[in-house]
Design an enzyme around this catalytic site. Structure first.
Site, PDB file in Angstrom:
ATOM      1  N   ASP A 145       0.862  -1.178   0.000  1.00  0.00           N
ATOM      2  CA  ASP A 145       0.000   0.000   0.000  1.00  0.00           C
ATOM      3  C   ASP A 145       0.909   1.242   0.000  1.00  0.00           C
ATOM      4  OD1 ASP A 145      -2.166   1.658  -0.080  1.00  0.00           O
ATOM      5  OD2 ASP A 145      -3.203   0.780   1.628  1.00  0.00           O
TER       6      ASP A 145
HETATM    7  C1  BGC Z   1      -5.086   3.178   0.106  1.00  0.00           C
HETATM    8  C2  BGC Z   1      -5.253   2.145  -0.986  1.00  0.00           C
HETATM    9  C3  BGC Z   1      -5.144   2.803  -2.337  1.00  0.00           C
HETATM   10  C4  BGC Z   1      -3.824   3.531  -2.417  1.00  0.00           C
HETATM   11  C5  BGC Z   1      -3.569   4.198  -3.757  1.00  0.00           C
HETATM   12  C6  BGC Z   1      -3.871   4.028  -0.101  1.00  0.00           C
HETATM   13  O1  BGC Z   1      -3.821   5.077   0.800  1.00  0.00           O
HETATM   14  O2  BGC Z   1      -5.027   2.521   1.354  1.00  0.00           O
HETATM   15  O3  BGC Z   1      -6.482   1.494  -0.837  1.00  0.00           O
HETATM   16  O4  BGC Z   1      -5.262   1.837  -3.338  1.00  0.00           O
HETATM   17  O5  BGC Z   1      -3.787   4.536  -1.424  1.00  0.00           O
HETATM   18  O6  BGC Z   1      -4.406   5.267  -3.973  1.00  0.00           O
END
Ligand code: BGC
Length: 774
Positions: free
Chosen positions: A301
């Site tokens: 993530d």
């Molecule tokens: C979130 C993810 C997301 C990623 C990219 C993160 O902060 O937890 O779910 O896919 O950002 O935007």
């Protein structure tokens, strides 16, 4: 600076860096052809063999080509790395032309012409915005969810996106957590079915090895794992969970995505029993790769490797890079940990180049499967984009999905529907009557908020020229939050200046329709609340309206189960609309007018108050269960509130009524390898056609470990015309009765099982007992 401006600023900045980097020309090499009739493995190998260590590491590096929405910025050397052909993937860049431009620049600088993989968060539609995922799950309509996911994929792939950071399949039992809106609620079985439907819809194929089919994208099961179990419902917080709960409750929806052929996984931010997921070998090697035999790729993530330092498990970024690679992670989102440190780690003998080869092979495999080596511009056809994005069928589907996601929670004396031909003066009150920008919810990053249909527009169109006359007064505003600073600056604290006007029009009407809820920044990532009542002075306005003595219909727009204890007692009808997306106003107006009969059912319990959380239907019995029929002291209960939630899982009303016949079991005993059938008739006994969600729950009465008081095991959503009866049957086999025992073995144990078939998790009117024999 307003959120939108911040986004634009970063968007322009990052694109500018990338563009500037591209001005510097580099000795480009001829195209290398990787096509032919070789196997994918052979093709991957043919590229891998030509790559330098640096080039390999570049493939494991991912940037946001758009903006820093959900975390801190890394050093952001994206321009530098682009010039060296060292960006494997970029996310949240949209548009066929835009993506083509970046791909061209990448190919100019990539010595081996390795295409970049474009990803995005297409959570509930791209430009055609469907209801937020939790709302859509309330439809219990798996076909519908597959269709909306497919439509989202068609739009996204036409806009350059080949990899979707969805579905989010985290089980969530804590409505304080803002991200409950992204998932499918509290139940393991339902969430697993929804997970499969969404993967099937996004990918459009039965396994990722078929990704070469046109208009297909990779899906991504996130966030692995137990992110929804964050302590105290606070985002990113620690998770301390027994292995048993992990296996029984949190892993199954992820396993379901593997069974549905998902192409990728994303790590979760949280630590799990002391080990952050992003550095957790047990999760990624033992469970995902070994037990589940998953061959796809794994991305972290956002900045999750950087965060290993804050978690206190990595000494520095370099240590974090080593730990995540050792855990089996293939791609680093944003942290620049792999791209900065892996080479050094190989040279020092801390990691091996073989480990890197494994990760890079997985990434290259996806690029081959997607056909990007054959045509890096496969997803960049502006003509297709024009035809596909927001095409009328999708807009119609958005309308269907929005209607199907709205849950009717209360309808005293049939206050609803407000039929067009019945003369009534309706006062429209509340901050959500004309609210537009919140209707898409927090995660619709490409849905144009200006296009969503407000409730006011929906209702005025619906009742135009009818016997229903509408008047409007806002009454109060929504409290807003400055997301940049969050709780320090709750801005726009509403006053009561508009109450008098609202009460005035309400007093001279026959019925008051109030639209309230949470501004969209109040749910989603990093938007947790400890007080889940209607924010601001909305309840105060309701109290003022109540004094008029007129019936009140409350329509809610929000991203989590709220504490509606006062509202449930004092208003006449409650319509939970969530954030319905593009067609919000039309969908809710259909329900208000009775042109659509509400058919959605809750996928998450609504607590009576925040102190009850977590409250979910499939809890354990305890050694001292409370029995309302025989109350006595020293039982598991509260002094101040019931144990049951205000509105339970599976609950939702309809404008018609359904009668369940007695349930019949084909045999009261079942051999271990046998099957029994549960059958019943369901009749629409009301005045309107409708859809009922018939739910089958079981309870294992005695087992080697304590089992939940009830578990959903099957359901059918059926349409019934007025007066129509349908016969339904469900098959029970030992798999349905199995569970993880204390050794984490999946077992079916003989003994007695309660079976209920009913209209919600609280409906116990149809009860049978089944004996599973040795
Ligand atoms: C979130 C993810 C997301 C990623 C990219 C993160 O902060 O937890 O779910 O896919 O950002 O935007």
């Amino acid at each position: 600076m307003k959120m939108i401006n911040i986004l634009k600023y970063y968007s322009v900045l990052v694109l500018a860096i990338l563009m500037a980097a591209c001005q510097a020309d580099k000795n480009s090499t001829e195209w290398v052809s990787y096509s032919g009739d070789k196997t994918i493995e052979a093709r991957v190998d043919s590229v891998l063999r030509l790559m330098t260590l640096e080039e390999k590491i570049g493939q494991m590096n991912q940037y946001s080509g758009n903006f820093a929405t959900t975390g801190a910025l890394s050093d952001n050397q994206s321009g530098e790395y682009l010039k060296r052909g060292m960006i494997g993937s970029t996310f949240n860049v949209f548009g066929a032309e835009h993506v083509r431009m970046l791909q061209e620049q990448n190919l100019k600088h990539s010595r081996l012409k390795i295409p970049m993989l474009f990803a995005a968060d297409v959570i509930h539609g791209l430009e055609t915005t469907f209801p937020i995922p939790m709302a859509e799950a309330c439809s219990w309509d798996l076909d519908l969810m597959e269709q909306t996911a497919r439509a989202a994929a068609e739009e996204a792939t036409a806009s350059g996106v080949a990899w979707n950071f969805a579905p989010m399949v985290d089980i969530s039992r804590d409505p304080r957590w803002g991200r409950v809106m992204e998932g499918a609620g509290e139940d393991v079985y339902l969430a697993s079915e929804v997970a499969k439907a969404r993967v099937k819809g996004f990918q459009g194929i039965s396994h990722y090895s078929d990704l070469s089919k046109a208009n297909t994208m990779m899906a991504c099961a996130k966030h692995f794992v137990a992110y929804g179990a964050a302590q105290a419902g606070r985002d990113y917080h620690t998770v301390d969970l027994s292995d048993h709960s992990l296996y029984q409750t949190y892993l199954p929806p992820f396993k379901a995505t593997v069974d549905a052929g998902v192409a990728s996984f994303m790590t979760a931010f949280n630590d799990l029993n002391g080990v952050p997921c992003t550095a957790n070998e047990y999760l990624f090697k033992d469970i995902l790769r070994e037990q589940w035999n998953f061959g796809g790729m794994v991305v972290t993530d956002y900045t999750a490797i950087m965060e290993l330092v804050e978690h206190g498990v990595a000494k520095n970024l370099k240590d974090g890079a080593k730990q995540s690679l050792d855990a089996g992670i293939d791609m680093d989102m944003i942290s620049e940990a792999f791209v900065t440190h892996l080479k050094e780690l190989v040279e020092e003998g801390e990691i091996s180049e073989d480990q890197i080869d494994v990760a890079v092979s997985r990434i290259l495999e996806m690029k081959f499967l997607l056909g990007l080596f054959d045509d890096p511009y496969r997803y960049c056809d502006p003509e297709r984009e024009k035809k596909v994005v927001m095409k009328p069928e999708y807009v119609e589907l958005a309308h269907e999905a929005a209607k199907g996601s709205v849950v009717l929670l209360k309808n005293k004396n049939n206050t609803l529907p407000l039929q067009k031909n019945v003369s009534k003066k309706v006062a429209l009150v509340g901050p959500f009557i004309k609210e537009r920008e919140s209707l898409n919810g927090e995660w619709a990053i490409k849905g144009n908020r200006d296009k969503s249909v407000t409730l006011y527009e929906g209702l005025t169109e619906k009742y135009k020229g009818s016997a229903v006359k509408l008047t409007y007064a806002k009454g109060t505003d929504l409290p807003l939050i400055d997301r940049a600073t969050m709780k320090e600056s709750v801005i726009n604290i509403p006053d009561e200046n508009g109450f008098a006007e609202a009460v005035g029009i309400a007093g001279s009407s026959d019925v008051i329709l109030v639209a309230m809820g949470e501004h969209y920044h109040w749910s989603g990532e990093a938007a947790c609340r400890t007080d889940i009542r209607l924010p601001g002075n909305q309840r105060a306005l309701l109290k003022a309206l109540k004094k008029t003595g007129k019936p009140i219909i409350l329509v809610l727009f929000n991203g989590r189960p709220l504490d509606l204890s006062w509202e449930a007692q004092h208003v006449d009808a409650i319509v939970e609309a969530w954030y319905p997306g593009l067609m919000s106003g039309h969908a809710v107006a259909d329900i208000i007018a009775g042109d659509y009969n509400p058919s959605a059912r809750l996928v998450m319990s609504f607590p009576r108050n925040v102190g009850q959380i977590p409250v979910f239907y499939n809890a354990k019995n305890t050694g001292r269960p409370f029995d309302a029929k025989h109350p006595s002291d020293y039982k598991s209960s509260y002094i101040d509130v019931d144990n049951s939630p205000l509105y339970p899982f599976g609950y939702g009303l309809s404008y018609t009524s359904y009668a369940y016949s007695e349930v019949h079991l084909s045999a009261s005993e079942m051999a271990m390898n046998g099957k029994v059938t549960v059958s019943l008739n369901v009749t629409n006994t009301g005045d309107m056609a409708g859809e009922e969600v018939v739910q089958l729950y079981i309870r294992d009465k005695v087992a080697s470990i304590s089992r939940p008081v009830k578990e959903l095991k099957a359901f059918q959503k059926i349409a019934l015309k007025k007066g129509e009866t349908k016969q339904l049957s469900f098959t029970i086999d030992k798999e349905m009765l199995a569970f993880y025992n204390s050794d984490l073995q999946w077992v079916s144990e003989p003994g007695q099982f309660d079976i209920w078939v009913g209209s919600s998790s609280a409906d116990e009117s149809n009860h049978l007992v089944l004996d599973l024999l040795e």
